[in-house]
Scaffold this motif. Sequence first.
Motif, PDB file in Angstrom:
ATOM      1  N   ARG A  85      37.434  17.246   9.223  1.00 40.30           N
ATOM      2  CA  ARG A  85      36.720  17.753  10.405  1.00 40.30           C
ATOM      3  C   ARG A  85      36.254  16.629  11.323  1.00 40.30           C
ATOM      4  NH1 ARG A  85      31.724  20.387   7.190  1.00 40.30           N
ATOM      5  NH2 ARG A  85      33.422  20.655   5.702  1.00 40.30           N
ATOM      6  N   TYR A  86      36.155  15.402  10.771  1.00 45.58           N
ATOM      7  CA  TYR A  86      35.680  14.277  11.564  1.00 45.58           C
ATOM      8  C   TYR A  86      36.811  13.349  12.025  1.00 45.58           C
ATOM      9  CZ  TYR A  86      31.516  15.735   8.969  1.00 45.58           C
ATOM     10  OH  TYR A  86      30.506  16.470   8.402  1.00 45.58           O
ATOM     11  N   GLY A  87      38.028  13.583  11.528  1.00 51.56           N
ATOM     12  CA  GLY A  87      39.114  12.646  11.781  1.00 51.56           C
ATOM     13  C   GLY A  87      39.423  12.439  13.247  1.00 51.56           C
ATOM     14  N   LEU A  88      39.563  13.554  13.982  1.00 48.91           N
ATOM     15  CA  LEU A  88      39.899  13.432  15.404  1.00 48.91           C
ATOM     16  C   LEU A  88      38.753  12.807  16.197  1.00 48.91           C
ATOM     17  CD1 LEU A  88      41.859  16.722  16.170  1.00 48.91           C
ATOM     18  CD2 LEU A  88      42.750  14.387  15.996  1.00 48.91           C
ATOM     19  N   LEU A  89      37.522  13.104  15.798  1.00 48.23           N
ATOM     20  CA  LEU A  89      36.380  12.483  16.477  1.00 48.23           C
ATOM     21  C   LEU A  89      36.386  10.970  16.282  1.00 48.23           C
ATOM     22  CD1 LEU A  89      33.499  14.999  15.632  1.00 48.23           C
ATOM     23  CD2 LEU A  89      34.702  14.725  17.819  1.00 48.23           C
ATOM     24  N   ILE A  90      36.688  10.530  15.056  1.00 45.71           N
ATOM     25  CA  ILE A  90      36.772   9.096  14.793  1.00 45.71           C
ATOM     26  C   ILE A  90      37.893   8.475  15.617  1.00 45.71           C
ATOM     27  CG2 ILE A  90      37.306   7.371  13.020  1.00 45.71           C
ATOM     28  CD1 ILE A  90      36.012   9.292  10.980  1.00 45.71           C
ATOM     29  N   LEU A  91      39.030   9.159  15.657  1.00 47.99           N
ATOM     30  CA  LEU A  91      40.175   8.644  16.400  1.00 47.99           C
ATOM     31  C   LEU A  91      39.878   8.531  17.891  1.00 47.99           C
ATOM     32  CD1 LEU A  91      43.118   7.757  16.227  1.00 47.99           C
ATOM     33  CD2 LEU A  91      43.774  10.149  16.515  1.00 47.99           C
ATOM     34  N   LEU A  92      39.291   9.574  18.456  1.00 48.14           N
ATOM     35  CA  LEU A  92      38.950   9.546  19.878  1.00 48.14           C
ATOM     36  C   LEU A  92      37.903   8.476  20.162  1.00 48.14           C
ATOM     37  CD1 LEU A  92      38.870  13.370  20.665  1.00 48.14           C
ATOM     38  CD2 LEU A  92      40.592  11.705  21.369  1.00 48.14           C
ATOM     39  N   GLY A  93      36.983   8.275  19.202  1.00 44.05           N
ATOM     40  CA  GLY A  93      36.007   7.208  19.360  1.00 44.05           C
ATOM     41  C   GLY A  93      36.670   5.848  19.412  1.00 44.05           C
ATOM     42  N   LEU A  94      37.637   5.616  18.533  1.00 45.31           N
ATOM     43  CA  LEU A  94      38.359   4.343  18.534  1.00 45.31           C
ATOM     44  C   LEU A  94      39.119   4.138  19.841  1.00 45.31           C
ATOM     45  CD1 LEU A  94      39.792   4.324  14.890  1.00 45.31           C
ATOM     46  CD2 LEU A  94      38.008   2.821  15.802  1.00 45.31           C
ATOM     47  N   LEU A  95      39.669   5.231  20.367  1.00 50.85           N
ATOM     48  CA  LEU A  95      40.471   5.127  21.584  1.00 50.85           C
ATOM     49  C   LEU A  95      39.627   4.906  22.832  1.00 50.85           C
ATOM     50  CD1 LEU A  95      43.087   7.980  20.999  1.00 50.85           C
ATOM     51  CD2 LEU A  95      43.550   5.528  21.072  1.00 50.85           C
ATOM     52  N   PHE A  96      38.505   5.607  22.932  1.00 56.21           N
ATOM     53  CA  PHE A  96      37.799   5.646  24.205  1.00 56.21           C
ATOM     54  C   PHE A  96      36.400   5.028  24.193  1.00 56.21           C
ATOM     55  CE2 PHE A  96      40.747   9.326  24.452  1.00 56.21           C
ATOM     56  CZ  PHE A  96      41.527   8.851  25.509  1.00 56.21           C
ATOM     57  N   LEU A  97      35.786   4.888  23.017  1.00 56.99           N
ATOM     58  CA  LEU A  97      34.431   4.338  22.994  1.00 56.99           C
ATOM     59  C   LEU A  97      34.404   2.886  23.441  1.00 56.99           C
ATOM     60  CD1 LEU A  97      31.469   4.793  22.358  1.00 56.99           C
ATOM     61  CD2 LEU A  97      31.926   4.124  19.985  1.00 56.99           C
ATOM     62  N   GLY A  98      35.380   2.103  22.971  1.00 58.30           N
ATOM     63  CA  GLY A  98      35.430   0.700  23.362  1.00 58.30           C
ATOM     64  C   GLY A  98      35.542   0.509  24.865  1.00 58.30           C
ATOM     65  N   PRO A  99      36.551   1.130  25.520  1.00 57.95           N
ATOM     66  CA  PRO A  99      36.644   1.002  26.973  1.00 57.95           C
ATOM     67  C   PRO A  99      35.406   1.509  27.709  1.00 57.95           C
ATOM     68  CG  PRO A  99      38.702   1.804  26.071  1.00 57.95           C
ATOM     69  CD  PRO A  99      37.721   1.790  24.940  1.00 57.95           C
ATOM     70  N   LEU A 100      34.779   2.589  27.186  1.00 61.36           N
ATOM     71  CA  LEU A 100      33.573   3.112  27.834  1.00 61.36           C
ATOM     72  C   LEU A 100      32.438   2.095  27.766  1.00 61.36           C
ATOM     73  CD1 LEU A 100      31.997   5.406  29.164  1.00 61.36           C
ATOM     74  CD2 LEU A 100      31.503   6.295  26.870  1.00 61.36           C
ATOM     75  N   LEU A 101      32.205   1.550  26.580  1.00 62.12           N
ATOM     76  CA  LEU A 101      31.160   0.536  26.441  1.00 62.12           C
ATOM     77  C   LEU A 101      31.494  -0.707  27.245  1.00 62.12           C
ATOM     78  CD1 LEU A 101      30.418   0.819  22.598  1.00 62.12           C
ATOM     79  CD2 LEU A 101      29.040   1.704  24.498  1.00 62.12           C
ATOM     80  N   GLY A 102      32.767  -1.050  27.263  1.00 58.14           N
ATOM     81  CA  GLY A 102      33.176  -2.221  28.038  1.00 58.14           C
ATOM     82  C   GLY A 102      32.909  -2.061  29.521  1.00 58.14           C
ATOM     83  N   SER A 103      33.142  -0.844  30.043  1.00 54.31           N
ATOM     84  CA  SER A 103      32.888  -0.608  31.464  1.00 54.31           C
ATOM     85  C   SER A 103      31.396  -0.671  31.771  1.00 54.31           C
ATOM     86  CB  SER A 103      33.455   0.751  31.872  1.00 54.31           C
ATOM     87  OG  SER A 103      32.768   1.814  31.217  1.00 54.31           O
TER      88      SER A 103
END
Length: 233
Positions: free
Chosen positions: A180-198
């Motif tokens: 149930r958490y897998g896709l959330l973790i994956l999306l976090g890896l994909l988009f959290l970094g660029p979001l924090l970077g911006s």
Amino acid sequence: MADLGAQAHILSIYLIPLVLAITMHEAAHALVADKLGDPTARQLGRVSLNPIVHVDPVGTFVLPGILLLSGSPFLFGWAKPVPVRFGYLHHPRRDMALVALAGPGINIVLAIAAAIARHGAVNVDGALGEWITGNLDAFVNVNVVLAVFNMLPLLPMDGGRVLNAILPPKLAWQHAKTERYGLLILLGLLFLGPLLGSIWGMRINLIDPILRPPVEFVFRWVYILTGWGDPLG
């Protein structure tokens, strides 16, 4: 206008390889599941090379398009998952692993085939030759990255299915609860970094250090087997 032209050229090179790679990936899952006793995918028409029955608008087009046009070092996506009924398989745990491995496995085979075909394409002159070689290069790149990406040990990814199949039953049960958490973790890896970077004015890519080593390893072996390109380029 120049930027739009360049983006259109990039899309023309990557669109066909991406759709074919994802279609073959899902068709392989469906075919192996059917051969191992589960007719569900066949009954739903998923044992097919018709992209329409496999593609997912977001995973097949929107996400790869965003990654491609944003200059992401990796291009990947997904299709509609192939339904597999665990209880129909002849040897459920083993066969589930085989079904999961079928998708990344066919991607590796396709990458090797495209790399071999690349040697003949260099004899085609002009713009057509450049377009064909560009598509074959993209086909190698997309299939390698798609195979590695799908082998991440997260449920519901193929790598998560394989890991779940080889874990002892008690650990496999606990691991299954993480789906149930897998896709959330994956999306976090994909988009959290660029979001924090911006926000912080930095370039942060969380998925790159995870994917790059295995991707480079597979590229190196494709190069060794076929003599295609630069194994790290």
